[in-house]
Design a protein around this motif. Structure first.
Motif, short mmCIF file in Angstrom:
data_model
loop_
_atom_site.label_atom_id
_atom_site.label_comp_id
_atom_site.label_asym_id
_atom_site.label_seq_id
_atom_site.Cartn_x
_atom_site.Cartn_y
_atom_site.Cartn_z
N MET A 184 41.00 10.70 -45.67
CA MET A 184 39.59 10.85 -45.34
C MET A 184 38.73 10.61 -46.57
O MET A 184 39.18 10.81 -47.70
CB MET A 184 39.32 12.24 -44.77
CG MET A 184 40.13 12.56 -43.52
SD MET A 184 39.82 14.24 -42.91
CE MET A 184 41.04 14.36 -41.59
N THR A 185 37.50 10.20 -46.35
CA THR A 185 36.57 9.92 -47.43
C THR A 185 35.92 11.23 -47.90
O THR A 185 35.48 12.03 -47.05
CB THR A 185 35.47 8.96 -46.96
OG1 THR A 185 36.08 7.76 -46.50
CG2 THR A 185 34.50 8.64 -48.10
N PRO A 186 35.86 11.50 -49.21
CA PRO A 186 35.15 12.69 -49.68
C PRO A 186 33.73 12.72 -49.12
O PRO A 186 33.03 11.70 -49.14
CB PRO A 186 35.16 12.53 -51.20
CG PRO A 186 36.38 11.70 -51.48
CD PRO A 186 36.47 10.73 -50.32
N PRO A 187 33.29 13.85 -48.61
CA PRO A 187 32.00 13.90 -47.92
C PRO A 187 30.82 13.86 -48.88
O PRO A 187 30.91 14.33 -50.01
CB PRO A 187 32.06 15.24 -47.19
CG PRO A 187 32.97 16.07 -48.05
CD PRO A 187 34.00 15.14 -48.60
N PRO A 188 29.67 13.35 -48.42
CA PRO A 188 28.47 13.34 -49.26
C PRO A 188 27.83 14.72 -49.40
O PRO A 188 27.06 14.95 -50.33
CB PRO A 188 27.54 12.36 -48.54
CG PRO A 188 27.97 12.43 -47.10
CD PRO A 188 29.45 12.65 -47.14
N GLU A 189 28.09 15.61 -48.48
CA GLU A 189 27.67 17.00 -48.57
C GLU A 189 28.73 17.86 -47.89
O GLU A 189 29.59 17.34 -47.17
CB GLU A 189 26.28 17.22 -47.97
CG GLU A 189 26.11 16.84 -46.53
CD GLU A 189 24.67 17.04 -46.08
OE1 GLU A 189 24.30 18.20 -45.80
OE2 GLU A 189 23.92 16.04 -46.02
N PRO A 190 28.74 19.17 -48.14
CA PRO A 190 29.84 19.99 -47.65
C PRO A 190 30.04 19.92 -46.13
O PRO A 190 29.08 19.94 -45.36
CB PRO A 190 29.44 21.40 -48.08
CG PRO A 190 28.60 21.19 -49.29
CD PRO A 190 27.82 19.94 -49.01
N ILE A 191 31.31 19.82 -45.73
CA ILE A 191 31.70 19.94 -44.33
C ILE A 191 31.91 21.42 -44.04
O ILE A 191 32.71 22.08 -44.71
CB ILE A 191 32.99 19.16 -44.05
CG1 ILE A 191 32.77 17.66 -44.25
CG2 ILE A 191 33.51 19.45 -42.64
CD1 ILE A 191 34.05 16.85 -44.17
#
Length: 281
Positions: free
Chosen positions: A89-96
């Protein structure tokens, strides 16, 4: 200060671990490690006690979750870039953000019961944040002041339920016993650098996770501030801050928990957990 809860399920008493790792009984001072007793005022009062003045708790004791009455158990997904990579998975741009049912919470060394039809139950050692005061729209600069302390978490996950059966992640995270918490609540004054702690996990003596909270994408103050923009955090709420690489799903071939496995996990300065895997009766 290391606060804990000891005793049989449903009858836990509050305790304090002294410098000699002896449990001291706090039940003559407070009723329990409850949300109401996580304020700075109460923690400062407890910190001024002479541990030697408190009764020694004799014998081997079961430890319960280090805080009772948790209202919300919030989790942060993919908060380590190496774990995101191993998960594909791609590291998220803001917290999941997602929730874990509070009914999953158990003591740090209680058995973990695999849910019925479990195929891919997995482990995740995580740094836990325990909120100490009502927190709403807090700035990143002031966020630390709203934390009572930190603890070890094992954010167990059934990957089939979580990822292969549609819907939200919560149903893969919330099985009974899938939330070991503790052994101690270590107050924030004793953890000046929560984003520089070694954390690890072993299954049957093999070390799978061996990381550092320094590799978090979103750091502790940011997480508290960020979450408080969407909901009010209350005393006793728990935030699981994510896990480093080394989960079973990330192995080649993949490895999942089976009856009889023993997990051990810990975080520098926050203690260790140990759980036996059992199947439903």
């Amino acid at each position: 200060m290391r606060l804990l809860r000891f005793g049989q399920l449903g009858s836990e008493k509050p305790g304090l671990l002294d410098a000699d790792n002896t449990i001291r009984d706090l039940s003559g001072i407070i009723d329990d490690i409850t949300p109401a007793n996580l304020s700075d005022e109460v923690l400062q009062r407890l910190g001024q006690l002479d541990p030697a003045s408190l009764p020694i708790v004799e014998g081997t004791q079961r430890l319960g979750p280090c805080v009772s009455g948790t209202g919300k158990y919030l989790c942060v997904g993919l908060n380590y870039s190496d774990h995101a990579e191993e998960s594909g998975m791609t590291p998220p741009p803001e917290p999941i953000l997602f929730m874990k049912a509070t009914s999953a919470i158990v003591g740090p060394n209680d058995d973990v019961v695999l849910p019925r039809r479990s195929e891919k139950s997995d482990w995740e050692v995580e740094l836990g944040i325990v909120i100490g005061s009502e927190t709403k729209y807090v700035s990143e600069q002031d966020a630390i002041d709203h934390i009572a302390g930190y603890c070890v978490l094992n954010d167990l996950s059934e990957r089939t339920f979580q990822l292969e059966r549609s819907g939200q992640w919560v149903k893969g995270k919330s099985a009974d016993t899938f939330g070991p918490v503790g052994p101690y609540l270590v107050t924030r004054d004793e953890v000046p650098e929560p984003n520089n702690l070694h954390l690890w996990l072993e299954v049957d003596g093999k070390r799978y996770q061996d990381g550092t909270t320094a590799n978090m994408i979103f750091k502790v103050p940011y997480l508290v501030s960020y979450i408080s923009q969407f909901m009010t955090l209350m005393p006793g709420d728990i935030i699981a801050t994510g896990t480093p690489a080394g989960v079973g799903m990330g192995q080649s071939p993949q490895v999942y928990l089976r009856e009889g496995n023993m997990m051990r996990l810990g975080i520098e300065g926050l203690g260790e957990q140990a759980q036996r895997i059992v199947t439903p009766r």
